[in-house]
Design a protein around this motif. Structure first.
Motif, PDB file in Angstrom:
ATOM      1  N   PHE A 182     130.076 -20.329  43.349  1.00  0.00           N
ATOM      2  CA  PHE A 182     130.138 -20.723  41.947  1.00  0.00           C
ATOM      3  C   PHE A 182     128.884 -21.447  41.460  1.00  0.00           C
ATOM      4  O   PHE A 182     128.771 -21.744  40.284  1.00  0.00           O
ATOM      5  CB  PHE A 182     131.390 -21.587  41.705  1.00  0.00           C
ATOM      6  N   ARG A 183     127.950 -21.710  42.380  1.00  0.00           N
ATOM      7  CA  ARG A 183     126.685 -22.337  42.004  1.00  0.00           C
ATOM      8  C   ARG A 183     125.547 -21.366  42.318  1.00  0.00           C
ATOM      9  O   ARG A 183     125.481 -20.835  43.436  1.00  0.00           O
ATOM     10  CB  ARG A 183     126.464 -23.636  42.780  1.00  0.00           C
ATOM     11  N   PRO A 184     124.633 -21.162  41.385  1.00  0.00           N
ATOM     12  CA  PRO A 184     123.551 -20.207  41.643  1.00  0.00           C
ATOM     13  C   PRO A 184     122.611 -20.651  42.760  1.00  0.00           C
ATOM     14  O   PRO A 184     121.935 -19.821  43.364  1.00  0.00           O
ATOM     15  CB  PRO A 184     122.809 -20.126  40.301  1.00  0.00           C
ATOM     16  N   ASP A 185     122.594 -21.951  43.068  1.00  0.00           N
ATOM     17  CA  ASP A 185     121.726 -22.457  44.128  1.00  0.00           C
ATOM     18  C   ASP A 185     122.505 -22.719  45.416  1.00  0.00           C
ATOM     19  O   ASP A 185     122.064 -23.465  46.289  1.00  0.00           O
ATOM     20  CB  ASP A 185     121.012 -23.723  43.676  1.00  0.00           C
ATOM     21  N   SER A 186     123.637 -22.088  45.555  1.00  0.00           N
ATOM     22  CA  SER A 186     124.478 -22.265  46.728  1.00  0.00           C
ATOM     23  C   SER A 186     123.749 -21.820  48.001  1.00  0.00           C
ATOM     24  O   SER A 186     123.008 -20.833  48.006  1.00  0.00           O
ATOM     25  CB  SER A 186     125.754 -21.445  46.547  1.00  0.00           C
ATOM     26  N   GLU A 187     123.975 -22.551  49.062  1.00  0.00           N
ATOM     27  CA  GLU A 187     123.369 -22.240  50.357  1.00  0.00           C
ATOM     28  C   GLU A 187     123.696 -20.806  50.800  1.00  0.00           C
ATOM     29  O   GLU A 187     122.856 -20.109  51.370  1.00  0.00           O
ATOM     30  CB  GLU A 187     123.890 -23.249  51.385  1.00  0.00           C
ATOM     31  N   GLU A 188     124.903 -20.363  50.521  1.00  0.00           N
ATOM     32  CA  GLU A 188     125.330 -19.020  50.929  1.00  0.00           C
ATOM     33  C   GLU A 188     124.441 -17.929  50.327  1.00  0.00           C
ATOM     34  O   GLU A 188     124.196 -16.911  50.968  1.00  0.00           O
ATOM     35  CB  GLU A 188     126.789 -18.760  50.526  1.00  0.00           C
ATOM     36  N   VAL A 189     123.961 -18.156  49.120  1.00  0.00           N
ATOM     37  CA  VAL A 189     123.114 -17.154  48.460  1.00  0.00           C
ATOM     38  C   VAL A 189     121.859 -16.898  49.289  1.00  0.00           C
ATOM     39  O   VAL A 189     121.453 -15.751  49.482  1.00  0.00           O
ATOM     40  CB  VAL A 189     122.765 -17.591  47.024  1.00  0.00           C
ATOM     41  N   SER A 190     121.243 -17.953  49.793  1.00  0.00           N
ATOM     42  CA  SER A 190     120.015 -17.767  50.574  1.00  0.00           C
ATOM     43  C   SER A 190     120.287 -16.962  51.843  1.00  0.00           C
ATOM     44  O   SER A 190     119.456 -16.149  52.248  1.00  0.00           O
ATOM     45  CB  SER A 190     119.369 -19.104  50.901  1.00  0.00           C
ATOM     46  N   TYR A 191     121.438 -17.154  52.460  1.00  0.00           N
ATOM     47  CA  TYR A 191     121.775 -16.382  53.667  1.00  0.00           C
ATOM     48  C   TYR A 191     122.041 -14.916  53.326  1.00  0.00           C
ATOM     49  O   TYR A 191     121.673 -14.014  54.089  1.00  0.00           O
ATOM     50  CB  TYR A 191     122.973 -17.003  54.386  1.00  0.00           C
ATOM     51  N   ILE A 192     122.660 -14.680  52.195  1.00  0.00           N
ATOM     52  CA  ILE A 192     122.903 -13.292  51.773  1.00  0.00           C
ATOM     53  C   ILE A 192     121.575 -12.603  51.498  1.00  0.00           C
ATOM     54  O   ILE A 192     121.350 -11.466  51.948  1.00  0.00           O
ATOM     55  CB  ILE A 192     123.840 -13.257  50.550  1.00  0.00           C
ATOM     56  N   ILE A 193     120.669 -13.271  50.782  1.00  0.00           N
ATOM     57  CA  ILE A 193     119.362 -12.675  50.489  1.00  0.00           C
ATOM     58  C   ILE A 193     118.617 -12.377  51.788  1.00  0.00           C
ATOM     59  O   ILE A 193     118.033 -11.302  51.946  1.00  0.00           O
ATOM     60  CB  ILE A 193     118.536 -13.585  49.554  1.00  0.00           C
ATOM     61  N   THR A 226     119.878 -11.744  54.718  1.00  0.00           N
ATOM     62  CA  THR A 226     120.530 -10.611  55.388  1.00  0.00           C
ATOM     63  C   THR A 226     120.123  -9.300  54.724  1.00  0.00           C
ATOM     64  O   THR A 226     119.819  -8.312  55.416  1.00  0.00           O
ATOM     65  CB  THR A 226     122.065 -10.783  55.365  1.00  0.00           C
ATOM     66  N   ILE A 227     120.099  -9.282  53.411  1.00  0.00           N
ATOM     67  CA  ILE A 227     119.668  -8.078  52.690  1.00  0.00           C
ATOM     68  C   ILE A 227     118.215  -7.766  53.028  1.00  0.00           C
ATOM     69  O   ILE A 227     117.871  -6.604  53.280  1.00  0.00           O
ATOM     70  CB  ILE A 227     119.871  -8.249  51.167  1.00  0.00           C
ATOM     71  N   GLU A 228     117.362  -8.779  53.053  1.00  0.00           N
ATOM     72  CA  GLU A 228     115.956  -8.567  53.410  1.00  0.00           C
ATOM     73  C   GLU A 228     115.819  -7.895  54.773  1.00  0.00           C
ATOM     74  O   GLU A 228     115.037  -6.950  54.937  1.00  0.00           O
ATOM     75  CB  GLU A 228     115.189  -9.892  53.437  1.00  0.00           C
ATOM     76  N   VAL A 281     123.157 -16.437  59.610  1.00  0.00           N
ATOM     77  CA  VAL A 281     123.342 -17.898  59.599  1.00  0.00           C
ATOM     78  C   VAL A 281     122.983 -18.472  60.966  1.00  0.00           C
ATOM     79  O   VAL A 281     122.257 -19.465  61.074  1.00  0.00           O
ATOM     80  CB  VAL A 281     124.792 -18.264  59.199  1.00  0.00           C
ATOM     81  N   GLU A 282     123.472 -17.842  62.029  1.00  0.00           N
ATOM     82  CA  GLU A 282     123.210 -18.338  63.384  1.00  0.00           C
ATOM     83  C   GLU A 282     121.736 -18.225  63.751  1.00  0.00           C
ATOM     84  O   GLU A 282     121.164 -19.144  64.343  1.00  0.00           O
ATOM     85  CB  GLU A 282     124.085 -17.592  64.395  1.00  0.00           C
ATOM     86  N   GLU A 283     121.103 -17.096  63.419  1.00  0.00           N
ATOM     87  CA  GLU A 283     119.676 -16.927  63.711  1.00  0.00           C
ATOM     88  C   GLU A 283     118.838 -17.982  63.001  1.00  0.00           C
ATOM     89  O   GLU A 283     117.927 -18.568  63.580  1.00  0.00           O
ATOM     90  CB  GLU A 283     119.194 -15.537  63.283  1.00  0.00           C
ATOM     91  N   LEU A 284     119.163 -18.223  61.742  1.00  0.00           N
ATOM     92  CA  LEU A 284     118.383 -19.185  60.974  1.00  0.00           C
ATOM     93  C   LEU A 284     118.677 -20.621  61.400  1.00  0.00           C
ATOM     94  O   LEU A 284     117.785 -21.472  61.356  1.00  0.00           O
ATOM     95  CB  LEU A 284     118.620 -18.983  59.478  1.00  0.00           C
ATOM     96  N   ALA A 285     119.885 -20.882  61.851  1.00  0.00           N
ATOM     97  CA  ALA A 285     120.218 -22.219  62.360  1.00  0.00           C
ATOM     98  C   ALA A 285     119.402 -22.514  63.614  1.00  0.00           C
ATOM     99  O   ALA A 285     118.950 -23.643  63.816  1.00  0.00           O
ATOM    100  CB  ALA A 285     121.710 -22.320  62.654  1.00  0.00           C
ATOM    101  N   ASP A 286     119.189 -21.488  64.434  1.00  0.00           N
ATOM    102  CA  ASP A 286     118.378 -21.661  65.637  1.00  0.00           C
ATOM    103  C   ASP A 286     116.928 -21.995  65.307  1.00  0.00           C
ATOM    104  O   ASP A 286     116.206 -22.553  66.126  1.00  0.00           O
ATOM    105  CB  ASP A 286     118.413 -20.380  66.497  1.00  0.00           C
ATOM    106  N   ARG A 287     116.497 -21.644  64.085  1.00  0.00           N
ATOM    107  CA  ARG A 287     115.121 -21.908  63.675  1.00  0.00           C
ATOM    108  C   ARG A 287     115.018 -23.094  62.733  1.00  0.00           C
ATOM    109  O   ARG A 287     114.003 -23.272  62.077  1.00  0.00           O
ATOM    110  CB  ARG A 287     114.546 -20.669  62.975  1.00  0.00           C
TER     111      ARG A 287
END
Length: 188
Positions: free
Chosen positions: A17-28, A30-32, A175-181
């Motif tokens: 519900f927020r355009p700056d939500s953390e989930e959005v960055s993970y979705i982007i 993954t799409i990348e 999420v897991e890959e990026l958490a490791d970094r």
């Protein structure tokens, strides 16, 4: 495959519900990753209708990837004129930023919204003009992406039309890959 349609859930279907939500960055991200694999195999165009959610995030992923893959092109094909007029202000702003950076834009129905048939026409048109579909969708969680899937199935009944998936599991891997970094989703 040279031309790829990308679609998926709207933000509210993902409880975002927020355009700056953390989930959005993970979705982007993954799409990348998915787009990069297609780019290494000859992908030239990403096609979206520009709807809020996965389509806008996919457009942003494509725009980011153009730095590394300058031949990549983005097409935005809204179903009807003024499609963004009823969206929240932040979604309209995001859409206008995307449109300003797209390589090609055209409205499928040269009229404003009249009926849901325009949405089906958009789905069929985009599926007919592309070589495959990348869909962020979970068949266990129904939502609007099923309409793109139905268009892809109609085309598949006549000829080969691959559908590639981004699943909840794919998102979790990111999420897991990026958490490791020690990834900070708020710093790009």
């Amino acid at each position: 495959m040279k031309v790829l349609a990308v679609s998926g859930y709207k933000p509210q279907e993902l409880n975002i519900f927020r355009p700056d939500s953390e989930e959005v960055s993970y979705i982007i991200k993954t799409i990348e990753k998915r787009l990069q694999s297609f780019l290494s195999e000859g992908l030239e165009w990403v096609v979206v209708s520009g709807q809020p959610g996965v389509e806008q995030w996919a457009a942003e992923a494509a725009i980011r990837l153009k730095e590394e893959w300058p031949d990549l092109k983005l097409a935005v094909l809204p179903a009807f004129m003024q499609q963004e007029s009823k969206w929240p202000e932040h979604a309209q702003a995001r859409y206008h930023r995307i449109i300003s950076q797209a390589d090609f834009t055209d409205v499928i129905s040269k009229r404003e919204y009249e009926n849901p048939g325009q949405l089906r026409t958009r789905n069929d048109f985009i599926v007919m003009k592309t070589d495959a579909l990348l869909l962020l969708y979970d068949t266990e969680q129904p939502g609007t992406p099923r309409f793109y899937l139905e268009a892809a199935e109609r085309r598949s009944a006549k000829e080969t039309y691959p559908v590639y998936w981004i699943t909840p599991e794919d998102l979790q891997v990111t999420v897991e890959e990026l958490a490791d970094r020690d990834y900070d989703p708020f710093i790009e």
